[in-house]
Scaffold this motif. Structure first.
Motif, PDB file in Angstrom:
ATOM      1  N   GLY A 119       6.578   7.923 -18.355  1.00 25.05           N
ATOM      2  CA  GLY A 119       5.833   8.442 -17.206  1.00 25.05           C
ATOM      3  C   GLY A 119       5.096   9.740 -17.481  1.00 25.05           C
ATOM      4  O   GLY A 119       4.808  10.491 -16.556  1.00 25.05           O
ATOM      5  N   GLU A 120       4.760   9.987 -18.751  1.00 23.24           N
ATOM      6  CA  GLU A 120       4.067  11.236 -19.099  1.00 23.24           C
ATOM      7  C   GLU A 120       2.656  11.252 -18.544  1.00 23.24           C
ATOM      8  O   GLU A 120       1.943  10.244 -18.581  1.00 23.24           O
ATOM      9  N   THR A 121       2.266  12.421 -18.045  1.00 21.31           N
ATOM     10  CA  THR A 121       0.918  12.619 -17.506  1.00 21.31           C
ATOM     11  C   THR A 121       0.339  13.909 -18.070  1.00 21.31           C
ATOM     12  O   THR A 121       1.067  14.743 -18.617  1.00 21.31           O
ATOM     13  N   THR A 122      -0.962  14.074 -17.913  1.00 22.20           N
ATOM     14  CA  THR A 122      -1.610  15.305 -18.371  1.00 22.20           C
ATOM     15  C   THR A 122      -1.215  16.449 -17.447  1.00 22.20           C
ATOM     16  O   THR A 122      -0.845  16.235 -16.289  1.00 22.20           O
ATOM     17  N   MET A 123      -1.308  17.660 -17.957  1.00 21.56           N
ATOM     18  CA  MET A 123      -0.844  18.848 -17.222  1.00 21.56           C
ATOM     19  C   MET A 123      -1.657  19.129 -15.959  1.00 21.56           C
ATOM     20  O   MET A 123      -1.089  19.411 -14.922  1.00 21.56           O
ATOM     21  N   ILE A 124      -2.966  19.059 -16.063  1.00 23.56           N
ATOM     22  CA  ILE A 124      -3.802  19.507 -14.950  1.00 23.56           C
ATOM     23  C   ILE A 124      -4.178  18.361 -14.020  1.00 23.56           C
ATOM     24  O   ILE A 124      -4.009  18.452 -12.803  1.00 23.56           O
ATOM     25  N   LEU A 125      -4.669  17.280 -14.570  1.00 28.12           N
ATOM     26  CA  LEU A 125      -5.152  16.175 -13.743  1.00 28.12           C
ATOM     27  C   LEU A 125      -4.076  15.147 -13.404  1.00 28.12           C
ATOM     28  O   LEU A 125      -4.271  14.329 -12.505  1.00 28.12           O
ATOM     29  N   GLY A 126      -2.986  15.163 -14.145  1.00 27.75           N
ATOM     30  CA  GLY A 126      -1.929  14.203 -13.906  1.00 27.75           C
ATOM     31  C   GLY A 126      -2.303  12.779 -14.291  1.00 27.75           C
ATOM     32  O   GLY A 126      -1.772  11.819 -13.743  1.00 27.75           O
ATOM     33  N   LEU A 127      -3.224  12.642 -15.252  1.00 31.05           N
ATOM     34  CA  LEU A 127      -3.613  11.313 -15.729  1.00 31.05           C
ATOM     35  C   LEU A 127      -2.503  10.728 -16.598  1.00 31.05           C
ATOM     36  O   LEU A 127      -1.871  11.459 -17.365  1.00 31.05           O
TER      37      LEU A 127
END
Length: 170
Positions: A119-127
């Motif tokens: 479930g990893e996402t990017t830090m800022i956009l949460g992609l």
């Protein structure tokens, strides 16, 4: 259709897609810089999007670059060798590149699955990170196919960048 023509068409499509992604990234960077300078409001996640876009661009353009022999070659020690020896060395190099790209493609796909499951996402956009990894695999896989096609031609003493003049399957 010959293998050369098929690889050329698919690599051309990938390169066009890569160029479109690079243009989109460039426009986004300009817009973000202008927004930061004029309005003190950059595009959120611009660095994340730039990193993903440029990685995708490189992956998509690699097959076209390989097909045309446009990769950097250091031939200082081999420039005086006979053409046959150079083709053999280039064939071995193409096999090594194919192995490396195949491994990268497989590991990138496996990494995409692992980060998706986590479930990893990017830090800022949460992609979701999985999609970013997965998008790199097709370009690497096509580079593998191009390098394998070139290796078999080179090791048979044929030109790796063009199809036979008689249109025979290559």
């Amino acid at each position: 259709m010959s293998m050369h023509n098929l690889l050329r068409r698919v690599a051309w499509f990938f390169a066009l897609a890569g160029g479109a992604v690079a243009c989109a990234v460039a426009l986004m960077v300009v817009a973000s810089i202008a927004g930061r300078s004029l309005l003190s409001r950059p595009i959120p996640g611009d660095v994340e999007l730039t990193q993903f876009g440029i990685a995708l661009t490189i992956s998509l353009c690699l097959p076209w670059c390989q097909l045309h022999g446009a990769n950097i070659i250091v031939d200082f020690f081999t420039q005086r060798l006979p053409e046959r020896a150079n083709r053999m060395l280039d064939g071995i190099g193409a096999i090594l590149l194919a192995l490396m790209c195949a491994l990268l493609s497989l590991r990138t796909a496996a990494g995409a699955q692992a980060v998706s499951e986590a479930g990893e996402t990017t830090m800022i956009l949460g992609l979701p990170m999985g999609w970013n990894y997965l998008m790199l695999a097709p370009g690497l896989a096509l580079t593998t196919l191009v390098a394998l096609w070139q290796a078999q031609r080179l090791l048979r003493g044929l030109d790796a960048r063009t199809a036979d003049l008689d249109g025979a399957a290559s």
